[in-house]
Write a protein that holds these residues in place. Structure first.
Motif, short mmCIF file in Angstrom:
data_model
loop_
_atom_site.label_atom_id
_atom_site.label_comp_id
_atom_site.label_asym_id
_atom_site.label_seq_id
_atom_site.Cartn_x
_atom_site.Cartn_y
_atom_site.Cartn_z
N UNK A 119 0.79 -1.11 -0.05
CA UNK A 119 -0.15 -0.08 -0.11
C UNK A 119 1.06 1.31 0.07
N UNK A 120 2.13 1.26 0.47
CA UNK A 120 2.98 2.48 0.67
C UNK A 120 4.20 2.40 0.05
N UNK A 121 4.67 3.47 -0.21
CA UNK A 121 6.25 3.60 -0.92
C UNK A 121 6.78 4.65 0.14
N UNK A 122 8.03 4.47 0.11
CA UNK A 122 8.76 5.59 0.81
C UNK A 122 9.97 5.96 0.28
N UNK A 123 10.77 7.19 0.71
CA UNK A 123 11.94 7.54 0.22
C UNK A 123 12.56 7.92 1.26
N UNK A 124 14.09 7.79 1.47
CA UNK A 124 14.67 8.41 2.75
C UNK A 124 15.20 10.05 2.42
N UNK A 125 15.03 10.77 3.27
CA UNK A 125 15.63 12.04 3.09
C UNK A 125 16.07 12.54 4.48
N UNK A 126 16.49 13.82 4.60
CA UNK A 126 16.81 14.31 5.82
C UNK A 126 15.94 15.34 6.27
N UNK A 127 15.68 15.31 7.48
CA UNK A 127 15.04 16.53 8.31
C UNK A 127 15.91 16.86 9.41
N UNK A 128 16.46 18.30 9.37
CA UNK A 128 17.29 18.84 10.21
C UNK A 128 18.46 17.82 10.37
N UNK A 129 18.96 17.41 11.30
CA UNK A 129 20.12 16.43 11.46
C UNK A 129 19.81 15.04 11.57
N UNK A 130 18.68 14.59 10.93
CA UNK A 130 18.31 13.15 11.15
C UNK A 130 17.77 12.52 9.65
N UNK A 131 17.93 11.29 9.19
CA UNK A 131 17.35 10.58 8.28
C UNK A 131 15.96 10.47 8.63
N UNK A 132 15.17 10.59 7.65
CA UNK A 132 13.71 10.17 7.71
C UNK A 132 13.12 9.59 6.64
N UNK A 133 12.20 8.58 6.77
CA UNK A 133 11.50 8.03 5.83
C UNK A 133 10.02 8.91 5.48
N UNK A 134 10.05 9.32 4.25
CA UNK A 134 8.79 10.04 3.83
C UNK A 134 8.00 8.92 3.17
N UNK A 135 6.63 8.58 3.84
CA UNK A 135 5.79 7.80 3.25
C UNK A 135 4.57 8.11 2.74
N UNK A 136 4.20 7.55 1.74
CA UNK A 136 3.04 7.84 1.20
C UNK A 136 2.27 6.60 0.43
N UNK A 137 1.11 6.76 0.36
CA UNK A 137 0.26 5.68 -0.24
C UNK A 137 0.57 5.76 -1.72
N UNK A 138 0.56 4.59 -2.36
CA UNK A 138 0.78 4.21 -3.87
C UNK A 138 -0.39 4.76 -4.69
N UNK A 139 -1.56 4.70 -4.01
CA UNK A 139 -2.62 5.36 -4.48
C UNK A 139 -3.04 6.73 -3.64
N UNK A 140 -2.73 7.72 -4.46
CA UNK A 140 -2.98 9.08 -3.62
C UNK A 140 -4.33 9.12 -3.06
N UNK A 141 -4.12 9.71 -1.99
CA UNK A 141 -5.53 9.85 -1.12
C UNK A 141 -5.92 8.61 -0.63
N UNK A 142 -5.32 7.38 -0.51
CA UNK A 142 -5.97 6.16 -0.07
C UNK A 142 -5.01 5.90 0.84
N UNK A 143 -5.05 6.24 1.97
CA UNK A 143 -3.77 5.98 3.10
C UNK A 143 -3.14 7.05 3.67
N UNK A 144 -2.10 6.61 4.70
CA UNK A 144 -1.39 7.65 5.49
C UNK A 144 -0.32 8.17 4.83
N UNK A 145 -0.15 9.33 4.96
CA UNK A 145 1.11 10.29 4.18
C UNK A 145 1.93 10.94 5.63
#
Length: 193
Positions: A119-145
């Motif tokens: 259901x979800x896909x993610x990519x790694x990116x940084x926020x301030x001094x940390x690595x974060x997973x940005x998570x979004x549903x594969x079907x836009x608007x159908x699940x958590x972001x």
């Protein structure tokens, strides 16, 4: 006189120009969000939980603590039993049309490869001094972001890790874009020193 009048008009224009954003201080971190969003208070049991209400009345909730959830650890699938699919709203069924999903009579007897229906896909990116997973549903608007950060402090398997998750469900494209922009600009006051 013209110069003075021009300066006064310019000062008046600048003083009336309010920022479209505001910064909210949650103690451990600050986040800059659209001015139309408001704070949402929630009582947590074993962590610091709070959130935001968007201008579209979406609820964005964060969980800061040892048990904050990572949506990619227990992957949800776009596989539905017939009875479960029947309970979806018309809007949800419309979002599924033309997208990769599966409807089965019974989970226990169905033959499919789960990794093909995540259901979800993610990519790694940084926020301030940390690595974060940005998570979004594969079907836009159908699940958590949202985001998940595994450890703001601590380490090792049996440590007192502090994790952060911050999610909203079924977000419109524009709301998700504003939310991700706000998440990218989080500043951790006590963790990144």
């Amino acid at each position: 006189m013209r110069k003075t009048l021009s300066i006064l008009i310019l000062l008046l224009i600048l003083s009336c120009d309010k920022s479209k954003n505001k910064t909210i201080d949650y103690g451990a971190f600050e986040i800059t969000v659209p001015r139309s969003w408001s704070e949402y208070e929630i009582k947590g049991i074993d962590s610091y939980v709070s959130g935001l209400i968007t201008d579209r009345n979406d609820t964005l909730i964060f969980d800061l603590g040892a048990y904050s959830p990572d949506l990619t650890r227990n992957p949800e699938l776009l596989v539905f039993e017939e009875s479960e699919y029947a309970e979806l709203t018309t809007e949800q069924k419309e979002k599924l049309k033309g997208k990769k999903h599966l409807i089965v009579a019974d989970f226990t007897s169905a033959d499919y490869e789960p990794k093909n229906y995540l259901k979800y896909e993610f990519e790694l990116d940084s926020i301030d001094c940390f690595q974060a997973k940005f998570i979004q549903p594969k079907i836009k608007g159908f699940g958590a972001s949202g985001i998940y950060i595994d450890s703001l402090k601590g380490g090792g398997m049996n440590s007192n890790k502090i994790r952060l998750s911050f999610y909203g469900n079924d977000l419109a494209d524009s709301t998700q874009a504003d939310f991700f922009k706000a998440l990218k600009n989080i500043r951790f006051k006590e963790y990144c020193e």
